[in-house]
Enzyme design. Structure first.
Site, PDB file in Angstrom:
ATOM      1  N   ASP A  56       0.842  -1.190   0.000  1.00 17.06           N
ATOM      2  CA  ASP A  56       0.000   0.000   0.000  1.00 17.06           C
ATOM      3  C   ASP A  56       0.872   1.233   0.000  1.00 17.06           C
ATOM      4  OD1 ASP A  56      -2.420   1.565   0.224  1.00 17.06           O
ATOM      5  OD2 ASP A  56      -1.869   1.917   2.307  1.00 17.06           O
ATOM      6  N   GLU A 140      -1.985  -1.267  -5.689  1.00 17.02           N
ATOM      7  CA  GLU A 140      -3.151  -0.592  -6.225  1.00 17.02           C
ATOM      8  C   GLU A 140      -2.831   0.116  -7.529  1.00 17.02           C
ATOM      9  OE1 GLU A 140      -5.463   0.643  -2.214  1.00 17.02           O
ATOM     10  OE2 GLU A 140      -3.521   1.532  -2.606  1.00 17.02           O
ATOM     11  N   ASP A 233      -1.949   1.648   7.191  1.00 17.19           N
ATOM     12  CA  ASP A 233      -1.411   1.303   5.873  1.00 17.19           C
ATOM     13  C   ASP A 233      -1.173  -0.201   5.747  1.00 17.19           C
ATOM     14  OD1 ASP A 233      -1.457   3.965   5.139  1.00 17.19           O
ATOM     15  OD2 ASP A 233       0.583   4.342   5.841  1.00 17.19           O
TER      16      ASP A 233
END
Ligand code: ZN
Length: 270
Positions: A56, A140, A233
């Site tokens: 992340d 992501e 996170d």
């Protein structure tokens, strides 16, 4: 080495010359000349251990791994920041076109170049380490992420530390992250999966509950349903590793859940 329109030049090899199709000659801000060969770093074979990692892009740290590790992009040291401020004052005082001025400017450029080198080095080492340790690497999709998470903060966490994060810090984070992802895609070629970031920061990685209130602060996630607490996170990275989001490849926007992330709605209403 023969450079068209320039002629033969002498150069010092900082590493063996790779088999490259093209190269670029540049001069950096510190006045150093570089010959950069366009090479994609060789792919690193998968370890074959079946392990998946989610990464992340952190708000509180540079990057968080689903293993709980936190990665920090190196920024300028306190000493470097101090000398940078000193040099900038010097530069402001120096007369235009003076020797003092160009000396100060060169010194600033040298400082910045050293910092950039350090960041590149970090991205190379971190990406090699991750590509060696995990079979599958998930993160992501940046294009989607940029729409959902603005620097101004999310709705439930509006703009805390905005001034502090703005500028320098954010630039370091972004450039470090971008390079790390690029290198991962090259070194772990075919073993990288990008997913849609929807809900990864609000979903509890332990019980699956989605609630914006669980995101207690920028750094702390505490599930409102089961009480699971974790670095925010890292919690997101765990969701990413578990693939608990529509994969970017398959997702077309129509398959999104009905209860969309609140700030996503805000964004599209603007
Ligand atoms: Zn929970």
């Amino acid at each position: 080495m023969l450079i068209p329109k320039v002629g033969w030049i002498r150069l010092r090899l900082s590493r063996p010359v790779p088999a490259a199709k093209s190269y670029r000659v540049t001069r950096d801000r510190a006045g150093r000349w570089h010959v950069a060969f366009a090479v994609v770093p060789p792919a690193i074979p998968a370890p074959g251990n079946g392990q998946t990692v989610g990464i992340d892009r952190g708000v509180a740290v540079s990057a968080a791994l689903s293993t709980g590790e936190l990665l920090h992009v190196p920024g300028p040291t306190a000493r470097e920041q101090m000398s940078l401020r000193r040099l900038e004052r010097k530069l402001a005082r120096a007369k235009r076109g003076s020797n003092r001025r160009s000396r100060a400017r060169r010194a600033i450029a040298r400082l910045k170049a050293r910092e950039t080198d350090r960041r590149k080095d970090w991205a190379e080492k971190a990406s090699t380490g991750i590509a060696r340790r995990f079979d599958l690497i998930m993160f992501e999709d940046l294009h989607i992420k940029n729409m959902t998470r603005s620097a101004k903060g999310t709705q439930q966490n509006p703009g805390r530390n905005v001034g502090q994060k703005a500028g320098l810090n954010r630039g370091i984070l972004r450039s470090g992250w971008g390079l790390l992802m690029r290198r991962l895609e090259q070194k772990a070629s075919g073993r990288v999966e990008k997913i849609n970031p929807a809900f990864t920061s609000q979903r509890c990685s332990a019980c699956g509950q989605v609630d914006p209130k669980s995101r207690e602060s920028q750094a702390v996630f505490r599930c409102t349903a089961c009480g699971y607490a974790c670095h925010a996170d890292v919690n997101a990275a765990k969701n990413i590793a578990a693939g608990h989001a529509v994969t970017a490849r398959g997702g077309d926007g129509n398959t999104r859940p009905v209860n969309r992330e609140p700030h996503l709605v805000l964004q599209s209403a603007q």
